[in-house]
Design a protein around this motif. Structure first.
Motif, short mmCIF file in Angstrom:
data_model
loop_
_atom_site.label_atom_id
_atom_site.label_comp_id
_atom_site.label_asym_id
_atom_site.label_seq_id
_atom_site.Cartn_x
_atom_site.Cartn_y
_atom_site.Cartn_z
N ARG A 1 41.75 -5.93 14.51
CA ARG A 1 42.26 -6.48 12.82
C ARG A 1 41.58 -7.85 12.81
O ARG A 1 41.03 -8.46 14.06
CB ARG A 1 43.44 -6.93 12.97
CG ARG A 1 44.51 -5.46 13.13
CD ARG A 1 45.98 -5.97 13.00
NE ARG A 1 45.73 -6.42 11.49
CZ ARG A 1 46.63 -6.29 10.53
NH1 ARG A 1 47.87 -5.49 10.90
NH2 ARG A 1 46.77 -6.99 9.32
N ALA A 2 41.10 -8.47 11.61
CA ALA A 2 40.42 -9.69 11.33
C ALA A 2 41.21 -10.76 12.03
O ALA A 2 40.44 -11.92 12.71
CB ALA A 2 40.59 -10.14 10.06
N THR A 3 42.34 -10.83 12.57
CA THR A 3 42.96 -11.93 13.27
C THR A 3 42.72 -11.69 14.90
O THR A 3 42.69 -12.87 15.57
CB THR A 3 44.48 -11.78 13.19
OG1 THR A 3 44.96 -10.22 13.68
CG2 THR A 3 45.17 -12.13 11.71
N GLN A 4 42.16 -10.58 15.41
CA GLN A 4 41.98 -10.48 16.65
C GLN A 4 40.35 -10.77 16.93
O GLN A 4 40.28 -11.17 18.18
CB GLN A 4 42.15 -8.83 17.23
CG GLN A 4 43.75 -8.62 17.11
CD GLN A 4 44.02 -7.28 17.04
OE1 GLN A 4 43.29 -6.21 16.75
NE2 GLN A 4 44.84 -6.98 17.67
N LEU A 5 39.66 -10.52 16.36
CA LEU A 5 38.07 -10.65 16.24
C LEU A 5 37.57 -12.02 16.90
O LEU A 5 37.15 -12.01 17.68
CB LEU A 5 37.28 -10.06 14.98
CG LEU A 5 35.88 -10.02 15.31
CD1 LEU A 5 35.51 -9.38 16.42
CD2 LEU A 5 34.90 -9.78 13.82
N PRO A 6 38.22 -13.01 16.12
CA PRO A 6 37.96 -14.55 16.75
C PRO A 6 38.47 -14.78 18.07
O PRO A 6 37.64 -15.35 18.95
CB PRO A 6 38.25 -15.30 15.65
CG PRO A 6 39.16 -14.49 14.81
CD PRO A 6 38.91 -13.23 14.89
N ILE A 7 39.40 -13.80 18.52
CA ILE A 7 40.26 -14.07 19.78
C ILE A 7 39.12 -13.26 20.89
O ILE A 7 38.78 -14.20 21.62
CB ILE A 7 41.48 -13.61 19.82
CG1 ILE A 7 42.48 -14.43 19.03
CG2 ILE A 7 41.96 -13.51 21.23
CD1 ILE A 7 43.78 -13.67 18.72
N LEU A 8 38.96 -12.45 20.43
CA LEU A 8 37.78 -11.42 21.50
C LEU A 8 36.52 -12.13 21.49
O LEU A 8 35.85 -12.52 22.60
CB LEU A 8 37.61 -10.10 20.96
CG LEU A 8 36.86 -9.17 21.82
CD1 LEU A 8 37.01 -9.04 23.25
CD2 LEU A 8 36.63 -7.77 20.93
N THR A 9 36.15 -12.63 20.39
CA THR A 9 34.85 -13.58 20.44
C THR A 9 34.84 -14.63 21.23
O THR A 9 33.93 -15.01 22.00
CB THR A 9 34.43 -14.03 19.01
OG1 THR A 9 34.08 -12.77 18.23
CG2 THR A 9 33.10 -14.65 18.83
#
Length: 133
Positions: A25-33
């Motif tokens: 989800r869009a909320t998870q991508l910056p966390i993974l990045t």
């Protein structure tokens, strides 16, 4: 407020649709990045930089941990936890990037470059002002 909320919902839906085939989800991508950069990222500063409280951050981290894309570890010699991307998470991030880039380019094409920069600057200043006030 309504216009901003509606806009963010539509934008988020566009990114979510592009990331759905990858299970993100869009909320998870910056966390993974963030987890994929450097030697790990502390949870509290990450939550703050993403404009989330720690509970919301952890709610978004849990599915990434379950999928073994990231792990949370106690920092050596410290009393804080750090988030680290796993090899599987790094691989997924590389696969996701072209889909994210397409949506990013589509969104950027809808706003003149100067308007994009000004909007990001003004929104960033507003957020910083609200946090410090």
């Amino acid at each position: 407020c309504l216009t901003l909320r509606r806009t963010t919902r539509i934008v988020t839906q566009r990114y979510d649709a592009a990331l759905r085939p990858f299970g993100l989800r869009a909320t998870q991508l910056p966390i993974l990045t963030a987890a994929a950069t450097g030697d790990g990222v502390r949870l509290a500063p990450l939550a703050e930089s993403l404009g989330m409280d720690r509970t919301t951050l952890l709610r978004n981290v849990r599915p990434l941990v379950r999928r073994r894309l990231v792990d949370v570890r106690r920092a050596a010699g410290h009393r804080h936890d750090e988030l680290h991307a796993t090899a599987k998470g790094q691989t997924l991030l590389a696969r996701v990037y072209p889909a994210w880039r397409r949506v990013q380019d589509e969104m950027r094409a809808q706003v003149p470059d100067s308007g994009w920069r000004l909007a990001l600057r003004d929104l960033g200043q507003s957020v910083r002002h609200q946090r410090s006030g």
